[in-house]
Every structure is written in structure tokens, then in C-alpha cells.
Scaffold this motif. Sequence first.
Motif, PDB file in Angstrom:
ATOM      1  N   GLN A 153      -7.749  -8.701   5.667  1.00 31.17           N
ATOM      2  CA  GLN A 153      -7.834  -9.052   7.083  1.00 31.17           C
ATOM      3  C   GLN A 153      -6.633  -9.879   7.531  1.00 31.17           C
ATOM      4  O   GLN A 153      -6.065  -9.638   8.609  1.00 31.17           O
ATOM      5  N   GLN A 154      -6.226 -10.843   6.714  1.00 32.11           N
ATOM      6  CA  GLN A 154      -5.095 -11.690   7.094  1.00 32.11           C
ATOM      7  C   GLN A 154      -3.803 -10.896   7.220  1.00 32.11           C
ATOM      8  O   GLN A 154      -3.026 -11.086   8.166  1.00 32.11           O
ATOM      9  N   LYS A 155      -3.546  -9.999   6.290  1.00 30.10           N
ATOM     10  CA  LYS A 155      -2.317  -9.212   6.334  1.00 30.10           C
ATOM     11  C   LYS A 155      -2.287  -8.289   7.555  1.00 30.10           C
ATOM     12  O   LYS A 155      -1.252  -8.167   8.235  1.00 30.10           O
ATOM     13  N   LEU A 172      -1.954  -1.424   1.616  1.00 23.19           N
ATOM     14  CA  LEU A 172      -3.199  -0.729   1.923  1.00 23.19           C
ATOM     15  C   LEU A 172      -3.334   0.553   1.106  1.00 23.19           C
ATOM     16  O   LEU A 172      -4.448   0.931   0.696  1.00 23.19           O
ATOM     17  N   PHE A 173      -2.228   1.213   0.839  1.00 23.55           N
ATOM     18  CA  PHE A 173      -2.263   2.451   0.057  1.00 23.55           C
ATOM     19  C   PHE A 173      -2.742   2.198  -1.371  1.00 23.55           C
ATOM     20  O   PHE A 173      -3.448   3.021  -1.961  1.00 23.55           O
ATOM     21  N   LEU A 176      -9.549  -1.985  11.996  1.00 24.49           N
ATOM     22  CA  LEU A 176      -9.379  -1.583  10.603  1.00 24.49           C
ATOM     23  C   LEU A 176     -10.761  -1.419   9.993  1.00 24.49           C
ATOM     24  O   LEU A 176     -11.565  -2.363   9.996  1.00 24.49           O
ATOM     25  N   VAL A 177     -11.060  -0.247   9.468  1.00 25.88           N
ATOM     26  CA  VAL A 177     -12.385   0.036   8.928  1.00 25.88           C
ATOM     27  C   VAL A 177     -12.253   0.449   7.466  1.00 25.88           C
ATOM     28  O   VAL A 177     -11.251   1.047   7.054  1.00 25.88           O
ATOM     29  N   VAL A 183     -11.372  -5.435  10.780  1.00 32.32           N
ATOM     30  CA  VAL A 183     -10.693  -6.080  11.916  1.00 32.32           C
ATOM     31  C   VAL A 183     -11.099  -5.319  13.173  1.00 32.32           C
ATOM     32  O   VAL A 183     -11.045  -4.085  13.208  1.00 32.32           O
ATOM     33  N   HIS A 184     -11.508  -6.043  14.174  1.00 30.77           N
ATOM     34  CA  HIS A 184     -11.963  -5.407  15.413  1.00 30.77           C
ATOM     35  C   HIS A 184     -10.768  -5.094  16.325  1.00 30.77           C
ATOM     36  O   HIS A 184      -9.738  -5.789  16.304  1.00 30.77           O
TER      37      HIS A 184
END
Length: 432
Positions: free
Chosen positions: A199-201, A379-380, A407-408, A425-426
Motif C-alpha cells: 500500500q505504501q509503495k 508488483l510483478f 489496487l486490488v 488502495v481505493h
Amino acid sequence: MSTSTPGQPVAGSNSNSQPTGVLSSSSVGTTSGSIISTLSSANVVDQSVTSSSIAQSSLAIPTPFSSSSSYSSQEAAMPLSTTTSQTRASTSSAHASPQKSSTAKRVSNGELAGIVIAVAVGIALLTFLATFLLMRRRQLSKEKRRYPSPKDSGGLELSTPRQQGHTPVSKKPFMIEASSGPGTYENYLPQSADDSTVQQKVKATLDQIELHLENFYRNSSSSAPRPDNADLALFDSPYLPASLVSLLPRSKNRVNIMKHALAQSVTSSISPSASPARSLLPPEYALLPNTVTKARSGVSTKAGSAAIMSRWRVMTAYLRPDPIQDAAYIAQRDRQIRDTVHSFAKAFAPWKSTEYKDEERARSLSAILEDAANLGIFLFSQPSTLEFHWPPAGEVGPGRVAVSPALVKRSDEKGQDLEEAQVMVHEVVLNA
């Protein structure tokens, strides 16, 4: 004829001759010396036996002054022979005693060593048997999980490899569990990052995009020439109600429209499914996902593909050399960043702020795109499937626009699809 007086020597005889049957003192001394020499050479340990033997020898030797009857030479020699035999027997028994005890001691050590070896061999056999049974039990358990019974698979009939033949395979993916035993490849793969780190990144990159547009652009247009429609078309988004050419002239919050355009362009370029011409990821990351995406249009999804794709991402990120140290990738990434910076500056030139120079504006956007590329690599490499989600224009409402995506998480750390996607992340929706 002469007569001899008792006590006087007979004429014609040797005056030094001794009476028959009487031992001289010199012979007694010689005999005693031989006995002592024999005892000394035998190294008799038992002093009591030596003393007794010498005493018996002394009693058996008559002296010239003895009042007993005379002995013959044969009778005088018999006690000496008997004494010598007894002495030798005592000496032999004295030497035999330590040898027997030493032999018994050596036998005891050998028996002890044999017992230790037998116990060690027995323990080794029991350990091997227990290990074999345990490994066999785990193997059977894995086979049972990999090919579950109809009851375990929720009513779907699943057949084992021997029973499959030409029968169709169930579309439900199998559960793929990572082996935790020593020596398996799972032990070498990096662990999944926790949700807070992800979430922070993601938030840091999305916030930088918004701040860049707020600092270097404004809602009112300047005296710069109008951009060509083709330049604006490069940043068109399927999640906007219309094209940028038609939205920007009549929008009151043009900066928000530009936020959406830049954020959608950046997030799509760090997705594995991005086209190679616009991707900020290493080419190996996007090649297979693009091939699979194109093939899905006419081919149904194979069973277990999500879990296998999850493992493929993690292993590809682990096996490939570090992209940051790869000069070829860095050159390709930097070239793509320069093209994007130039295209964006040209498309939205009428709304740029005159408070900053073009070099500062370009340097800020280049740093954001570089951070975004690193975010895409991060993320990958995660075993969970993480995707950016943009809400359709009809869901955000009229006159509003999503300036930042959500982000889901769609699968867990084992690649299994979640029943309901988890929002990490919304999205951010503002007035257009």
C-alpha cells in the motif's frame, strides 16, 4: 702289614680326599650359588615364594659337621632338583597371572565395542525405517490433495492420471501447495511482501503523479499553440466518458482530467499485459502475459493457469538478473521515459504553468516514471495477483472523473483466486 690308626690317613691315599657320602663346603657353596642365580634370572615377583624355596634348599643340604648318617651323591642331589622345580613352577605361575588378567581385560574391551556397534547399527536401521515410512505417508498425502476425491472437490468428478484417458479435465484449478521440506525450490524464492508495504509503495507513486500535475499545470490555458489531436490521442483513456479532444475545452477542472490521463498511462505501462512499445518493465516480464492475453480471446482458460502464472512470475523475477544492474534494460527504460515525457509535454502544453521551466517539469516527470518502473517490477514479483482497477465512467457519475485507480488483490500467495477481490488502495474520484 701295617695297621692304621683311626683318624689318621691310610698310607698311599690322597690326604685331601673326603669321606665317601659327605659333601664338602665348597660343593655346598657352589650349589647354593646356582640356586640363587636361577632365582635372580627368573625375576621372581613373589618374595614369599623365593624365601620358602631357599629355606627348603638349605634344609636339604647336609654339612660336614652334621651328626646324621652319610648320604650318597644321588640322595643329596634329589632335594635340590625338587626345590628347583618348585621354584620354576612358582615363577611360571607368577608370570602367568598378569598375562591371564590382561587377556581377560582385552576380551572385555572387545565385547564392549561389539555391543556399541550393534546398538548403533540398530538405531540407524530404526531411523531409516521411520524416515521411509514418514516420506511415504507424505507422498500419499500429496497425491490425495493433488487428485482429490469427488467428495473433496465439491461434487466435481476428478479422475487420476491413469483414469483420465480422453475424458475432459475439470476446469476447477487444483490446489498447488508449496513443499516445505528441505532442498525444495520454494525455500529459495523471496517471501511475499506484507499488505502495508504494498500500500505504501503504490500510494507514494500515485500521490507523486497528482502533485506533479498540481505544481506544473493549471486549469486555464496559456498562449501556447493548441496541440494536435494526434498528440492528445496518445493519452486517451477507455475510462473517460469522451476523448481528451472533446473533454478539455469544456472542462472546468482540466488538471483533474490530466491527472487521469497521466495516471492511466503510467499504470498501464507497468502492467505485465502492456504492449512492448509502451512497457516500462523488462521485456521478459511482458512477453508471456501478452501472449496469453491474446490467446484468451478464442481459447478457454486452462485449469490451474492462475496458480501456475503466479509461480511463473515469482520464479522469473528471481532467476532474471537484477533489472537495476542490467544496462540493456536501463537503456530501453530510459528511452521509453524520454518519449513519454516529450509526448506529454507536447500534448498538454497549453495548460502548463509558467512558474517553472520546461527542464524542471521534464525532470520531475522523469523521476516519477522511473519510480513507477521500479514499482511495476516489485508488483510483478509478488505471488499474489495485484492489479490496478479503473472504474468505468458510468460508475463515477456525471461530471466526475477518477484521478487515481484502485489496487486490488485477486489471488492469494498460492495463486488461488479469492472469492472476493481485496481492495488494497481505493480509487480517488474528483470533479471533472
